[in-house]
Design a protein around this motif. Sequence first.
Motif, short mmCIF file in Angstrom:
data_model
loop_
_atom_site.label_atom_id
_atom_site.label_comp_id
_atom_site.label_asym_id
_atom_site.label_seq_id
_atom_site.Cartn_x
_atom_site.Cartn_y
_atom_site.Cartn_z
N UNK A 329 0.84 -1.21 0.00
CA UNK A 329 0.00 0.00 0.00
C UNK A 329 0.87 1.25 0.00
N UNK A 330 1.94 1.23 0.81
CA UNK A 330 2.86 2.37 0.81
C UNK A 330 3.51 2.54 -0.56
N UNK A 331 3.84 1.43 -1.18
CA UNK A 331 4.48 1.49 -2.50
C UNK A 331 3.53 2.09 -3.53
N UNK A 332 2.26 1.71 -3.48
CA UNK A 332 1.27 2.28 -4.43
C UNK A 332 1.10 3.78 -4.19
N UNK A 333 1.07 4.16 -2.90
CA UNK A 333 0.92 5.58 -2.59
C UNK A 333 2.12 6.38 -3.10
N UNK A 334 3.31 5.85 -2.89
CA UNK A 334 4.51 6.53 -3.35
C UNK A 334 4.53 6.64 -4.87
N UNK A 335 4.14 5.54 -5.53
CA UNK A 335 4.15 5.54 -7.00
C UNK A 335 3.14 6.55 -7.54
N UNK A 336 1.97 6.64 -6.89
CA UNK A 336 0.94 7.59 -7.35
C UNK A 336 1.37 9.03 -7.18
N UNK A 337 2.17 9.29 -6.13
CA UNK A 337 2.62 10.66 -5.87
C UNK A 337 3.92 10.99 -6.59
N UNK A 338 4.47 10.00 -7.29
CA UNK A 338 5.76 10.23 -7.93
C UNK A 338 6.88 10.42 -6.92
N UNK A 339 6.76 9.76 -5.76
CA UNK A 339 7.73 9.95 -4.68
C UNK A 339 9.09 9.35 -5.04
N UNK A 340 10.17 10.00 -4.63
CA UNK A 340 11.51 9.44 -4.89
C UNK A 340 11.80 8.19 -4.06
N UNK A 341 10.90 7.88 -3.08
CA UNK A 341 11.11 6.68 -2.25
C UNK A 341 10.69 5.41 -2.98
N UNK A 342 10.00 5.54 -4.10
CA UNK A 342 9.37 4.38 -4.73
C UNK A 342 10.39 3.33 -5.15
N UNK A 343 11.47 3.73 -5.81
CA UNK A 343 12.42 2.77 -6.37
C UNK A 343 13.05 1.92 -5.27
N UNK A 344 13.50 2.57 -4.19
CA UNK A 344 14.17 1.82 -3.12
C UNK A 344 13.19 0.89 -2.42
N UNK A 345 11.99 1.40 -2.10
CA UNK A 345 11.01 0.56 -1.41
C UNK A 345 10.61 -0.64 -2.26
N UNK A 346 10.42 -0.43 -3.56
CA UNK A 346 10.07 -1.54 -4.43
C UNK A 346 11.17 -2.58 -4.51
N UNK A 347 12.42 -2.13 -4.57
CA UNK A 347 13.55 -3.07 -4.62
C UNK A 347 13.67 -3.85 -3.32
N UNK A 348 13.51 -3.16 -2.19
CA UNK A 348 13.59 -3.85 -0.90
C UNK A 348 12.48 -4.88 -0.75
N UNK A 349 11.30 -4.53 -1.21
CA UNK A 349 10.18 -5.47 -1.13
C UNK A 349 10.45 -6.69 -2.00
N UNK A 350 11.03 -6.49 -3.16
CA UNK A 350 11.38 -7.61 -4.04
C UNK A 350 12.38 -8.53 -3.36
N UNK A 351 13.39 -7.96 -2.70
CA UNK A 351 14.41 -8.79 -2.06
C UNK A 351 13.85 -9.59 -0.90
N UNK A 352 12.97 -8.99 -0.10
CA UNK A 352 12.41 -9.75 1.02
C UNK A 352 11.46 -10.82 0.50
N UNK A 353 10.78 -10.56 -0.62
CA UNK A 353 9.95 -11.60 -1.24
C UNK A 353 10.82 -12.78 -1.68
N UNK A 354 11.97 -12.48 -2.27
CA UNK A 354 12.88 -13.54 -2.70
C UNK A 354 13.37 -14.37 -1.51
N UNK A 355 13.73 -13.69 -0.42
CA UNK A 355 14.17 -14.40 0.78
C UNK A 355 13.04 -15.24 1.36
#
Length: 366
Positions: A329-355
């Motif tokens: 949900x935070x990632x969708x909110x960041x993406x909708x706002x064009x937040x600079x936090x989006x790229x890092x949060x999305x990458x971190x979420x991908x890595x924890x999903x892989x783990x």
Amino acid sequence: MGGAGRAVRAAWRGPGRERDLVVQSLKAAGAALLAWVVAKNLLGDPMALMAPWVALVLVQATVFGSLRQAGQQCTAICAGTLCASAAQAVTGDPLGALALSVPPLMLLANWPRFGDQGVYAATTAVFTLASGTVTPSAVGHRVGQAVLGAVIGVAVNALVLPPVHLRDVRENLTALAREVGEVLHAVAAGLRDGEWDAATTTEWSRAAARLERRRDGLRSARDWSRESLRLTSGPLRGLRRGPLDAPPEAEDDRWSRVTAHVTALTRTLAVAADGDRTPAPPEEAALRTYARLLDLVGDACQTDAAERPPEPDSRRGAEMEELRGRLEESLRDHAGDGSPHTAVLGTLLLQVDNLWAELIPATPKR
């Protein structure tokens, strides 16, 4: 002295590296003694030097290693003996023969096919010339002693408690699982407390690099384990105490992937902490949620380190699903706002999903 005392106590307590070292040392001493007795009584050599020397050094950490080095060492000894004898015949002088034979033998010692046994060619030449008996019968006698010592050394290693190195694989896997959990818990603590910067992420990156070295150690232990099972008798293997099977090789691959994901995760955080880079770290609320996810994954690593089977845990699964939902949900909110936090949060979420997928395969995900 303290380290020696601990080693003695460990060898006394039960199976382990220390006891293996004691067994191999006693086997080498026994092989040398047996070779000396046989060489003295059968070959009539009052000194009986070559046979126990060869037998002693050929009680190696694996039976296959003993056999391989027996071939290398016998070849090196024959080469040194024959070369020294030929040089003595040409020069008629021990010093001249030494000068003529040792340089090419030292060059030959660097031939890869000799392994680390090549130096025995030069040392045998020195011993042959120093003994002063360079006759065809003496040469044949010395080569015969080398072959006798090799046979006894290999036979003792293969037939008396043959060394089987399966424990190293298990210990490396357990240590790798434990250390991955420790790294994830350390990262989680830093993110949760909000006290992390470029220096902190550098420490995390170093910890991830140590995991990679541990992974390399696991690969080496697996190779060692395979070699130790070659040419060893099944019934004789059964005389050894402890488990006779190593964890499946699929576990090596799984933990290699886990290590790679942890390395990628710490690299992402290092980039986010660098003020000169464009990606910005996620907000504190998202980081605290992510830290709890890392704690749960780290707990799964500790379960693996304790060698307990990963059982489905509905409460843990439900908590992870809730945490992932909040992060998405935070990632969708960041993406909708064009937040600079989006790229890092999305990458971190991908890595924890892989783990999560590697460590908790029985828990259903979205």
